[in-house]
Motif scaffolding. Structure first.
Motif, mmCIF file in Angstrom:
data_model
loop_
_atom_site.group_PDB
_atom_site.id
_atom_site.type_symbol
_atom_site.label_atom_id
_atom_site.label_comp_id
_atom_site.label_asym_id
_atom_site.label_seq_id
_atom_site.Cartn_x
_atom_site.Cartn_y
_atom_site.Cartn_z
ATOM 1 N N LEU A 13 0.819 -1.217 0.000
ATOM 2 C CA LEU A 13 0.000 0.000 0.000
ATOM 3 C C LEU A 13 0.856 1.272 0.000
ATOM 4 N N PRO A 14 1.935 1.369 0.806
ATOM 5 C CA PRO A 14 2.803 2.552 0.703
ATOM 6 C C PRO A 14 3.418 2.726 -0.687
ATOM 7 N N ALA A 15 3.798 1.617 -1.336
ATOM 8 C CA ALA A 15 4.374 1.728 -2.674
ATOM 9 C C ALA A 15 3.351 2.258 -3.673
ATOM 10 N N MET A 16 2.103 1.822 -3.546
ATOM 11 C CA MET A 16 1.053 2.335 -4.416
ATOM 12 C C MET A 16 0.874 3.837 -4.226
ATOM 13 N N LEU A 17 0.866 4.286 -2.968
ATOM 14 C CA LEU A 17 0.745 5.716 -2.686
ATOM 15 C C LEU A 17 1.943 6.484 -3.216
ATOM 16 N N GLY A 18 3.140 5.922 -3.042
ATOM 17 C CA GLY A 18 4.343 6.586 -3.537
ATOM 18 C C GLY A 18 4.302 6.783 -5.038
ATOM 19 N N MET A 19 3.764 5.815 -5.755
ATOM 20 C CA MET A 19 3.647 5.941 -7.201
ATOM 21 C C MET A 19 2.673 7.042 -7.587
ATOM 22 N N VAL A 20 1.569 7.137 -6.850
ATOM 23 C CA VAL A 20 0.592 8.204 -7.102
ATOM 24 C C VAL A 20 1.243 9.574 -6.873
ATOM 25 N N ALA A 21 1.990 9.698 -5.772
ATOM 26 C CA ALA A 21 2.635 10.974 -5.448
ATOM 27 C C ALA A 21 3.687 11.337 -6.483
ATOM 28 N N LEU A 22 4.514 10.371 -6.880
ATOM 29 C CA LEU A 22 5.564 10.640 -7.867
ATOM 30 C C LEU A 22 4.970 11.072 -9.206
ATOM 31 N N SER A 23 3.890 10.420 -9.615
ATOM 32 C CA SER A 23 3.240 10.784 -10.882
ATOM 33 C C SER A 23 2.780 12.234 -10.859
ATOM 34 N N ALA A 24 2.235 12.673 -9.719
ATOM 35 C CA ALA A 24 1.789 14.061 -9.605
ATOM 36 C C ALA A 24 2.970 15.022 -9.584
ATOM 37 N N LEU A 25 4.021 14.683 -8.847
ATOM 38 C CA LEU A 25 5.184 15.568 -8.727
ATOM 39 C C LEU A 25 5.894 15.746 -10.063
ATOM 40 N N MET A 26 5.987 14.687 -10.847
ATOM 41 C CA MET A 26 6.722 14.747 -12.109
ATOM 42 C C MET A 26 5.873 15.249 -13.268
ATOM 43 N N SER A 27 4.587 15.462 -13.022
ATOM 44 C CA SER A 27 3.695 15.872 -14.119
ATOM 45 C C SER A 27 3.788 17.355 -14.427
ATOM 46 N N GLY A 28 4.222 18.161 -13.426
ATOM 47 C CA GLY A 28 4.220 19.613 -13.611
ATOM 48 C C GLY A 28 2.836 20.157 -13.883
ATOM 49 N N ARG A 29 1.843 19.532 -13.311
ATOM 50 C CA ARG A 29 0.454 19.824 -13.647
ATOM 51 C C ARG A 29 -0.032 21.133 -13.030
ATOM 52 N N ASP A 30 -1.114 21.606 -13.580
ATOM 53 C CA ASP A 30 -1.923 22.651 -12.960
ATOM 54 C C ASP A 30 -3.263 21.989 -12.651
ATOM 55 N N LEU A 31 -3.538 21.778 -11.371
ATOM 56 C CA LEU A 31 -4.724 21.012 -10.984
ATOM 57 C C LEU A 31 -6.006 21.653 -11.502
#
Length: 444
Positions: A13-31
């Motif tokens: 479960l922590p690894a799944m959350l870490g992947m979600v967080a990394l995807s957001a951090l590396m996206s450079g998104r504007d929510l």
């Protein structure tokens, strides 16, 4: 006597959350532009760092789950709940394997096997290891939410939807943190609060901080559905933990204070509703609300009526095994002109269209088994099994948290429920084995 080995399942479960967080951090998104970008660009483009991280996480998840299964078989252990294990496998076969091979648009992918292995490992969890797994999930959720909060002054566009204007607090940005969107953040915050209740931190000051932060994240995500869901989950958990004692106190003629207090609350609630009806001009308010864009969206269930019409049509085209796993992908959304329709926004409708009548029947049976087992082990799990089932059921009304086509955001609650039920069932088996060791084939 050898020390029991608990493996690496607590990292899943922590690894799944870490992947979600990394995807957001590396996206450079504007929510604030998430849905606009989805309409114009289709599926988001992932960089090489995210792609390789995804592969490493996949290896970690499958490896940890496979180790758990192999260890279980090697030590000739009994299934905590054979019913849960069998029904889970049948549900996966009916909603993933069958439409992948027999749907009107068959599609095979190695990712479909991940949920089978991870989910089966979850139904092998015992009472001896559940504390470690749930505590790790609680701590990971705490770090996940805290990271989103700390990024507010640094990268506000990444974690706040500043264009949101449909909430009850005009002008207040919607908090999405590092989740894919604010609705997902509300789900994560809800799961965190339930786990924090069931498995509090050892330090009081940390518990206070965690409760404040979790409630703030849930509130600022501004998902009214999540607010109602958390209230019902908390009520379910409190009823299991304290309901018996409260009922005895209320029905005790020597202690009428609790009964009087409950009646007073009920009277005040009835008075509030009466005042709102008499003085609030409900008909006029409803008419004014229906004339707004938000009201029109709500009346049409935020466009879900159109999505459900498409889902129904796909089911009619292939009633037995459905469209297949590729339903609602970028090509399908472009073909129907609904770029935001990433799912049917309802678990039953999505399963019906994606996996046909076979999948929908399996969903109903699987859900009923989860309900019965959540109630059966509610007291043994301290109310957590029932609260998680309520959360999963309510989320199924508008999302697809029981989809087993990959370890995305929606799988989190589902796995938590399976782990909690399995651990409680395992504890029951251990008690029965202690009372009658030979009944379960135990050796001396």
């Amino acid at each position: 006597m050898t020390k029991p080995q608990h493996g690496f399942l607590h990292w899943v479960l922590p690894a799944m959350l870490g992947m979600v967080a990394l995807s957001a951090l590396m996206s450079g998104r504007d929510l604030s532009l998430t849905f606009v970008e989805l309409m114009t660009a289709g599926e988001p483009v992932r960089g090489p760092v995210v792609v390789w991280a995804q592969r490493l996480v996949s290896v970690l998840l499958v490896g940890a789950a496979a180790e758990r299964v192999i260890n279980h078989v090697a030590h000739h252990r009994h299934l905590p709940s054979p019913t849960l294990a069998i029904v889970f496998i049948l549900y996966w076969m009916a909603t993933v394997a069958a439409p992948a091979f027999l749907g009107s648009h068959p599609l095979l992918s190695h990712e479909y096997l991940y949920t089978l292995v991870i989910g089966f490992a979850a139904v092998l969890v015992t009472g001896a290891e559940v504390d470690r797994i749930l505590s790790a999930a609680r701590t990971a959720l705490f770090a996940f939410i805290l990271a989103g909060v700390l990024l507010i002054p640094v990268m506000p566009a990444m974690v706040l939807d500043q264009s949101y204007a449909q909430g009850l607090m005009p002008g207040v940005p919607r908090f999405g943190g590092l989740a894919p969107h604010a609705v997902a953040m509300a789900m994560f915050a809800q799961a965190f609060l339930l786990l924090l209740w069931a498995r509090p931190f050892e330090r009081n000051w940390l518990n206070v901080l965690a409760w404040v932060m979790g409630l703030a994240a849930l509130f600022l995500a501004q998902s009214k559905t999540a607010w109602i869901a958390f209230a019902l989950c908390a009520l379910s958990m409190a009823a299991v933990r304290h309901g018996g004692r409260m009922w005895r106190r209320m029905s005790d003629p020597r202690n009428g204070a609790m009964g009087i207090f409950a009646l007073l609350l009920l009277l005040l609630a009835m008075c509030a509703v009466l005042v709102w009806i008499v003085l609030g001009d409900v008909d006029a308010q409803w008419s004014n609300f229906a004339d707004t864009a938000q009201g029109a969206q709500l009346i049409s269930m935020t466009g879900r009526d159109q999505i459900w019409a498409v889902a129904t049509e796909e089911w009619r085209s292939s009633p037995l095994f459905g469209y297949g796993p590729g339903l609602w992908d970028a090509d399908f959304r472009a073909a129907i002109g609904m770029p935001n329709a990433t799912s049917a926004h309802n678990q039953f409708m999505d399963t019906l269209a994606r996996a046909g009548s076979v999948g929908a029947a399996a969903l109903v049976i699987y859900s009923l088994v989860l309900l019965v087992m959540s109630l059966r082990y509610a007291r043994a799990s301290g109310g957590l099994s029932l609260a998680l089932f309520v959360a999963l059921a309510l989320r199924s009304i508008s999302e697809v948290p029981m989809l087993l086509q990959g370890y995305g955001t929606e799988l989190f609650l589902h796995l938590l429920l399976l782990i909690t039920i399995s651990a409680a069932a395992s504890s029951r088996v251990q008690v029965q084995m202690a009372r009658s060791p030979y009944a379960w084939g135990a050796t001396s």
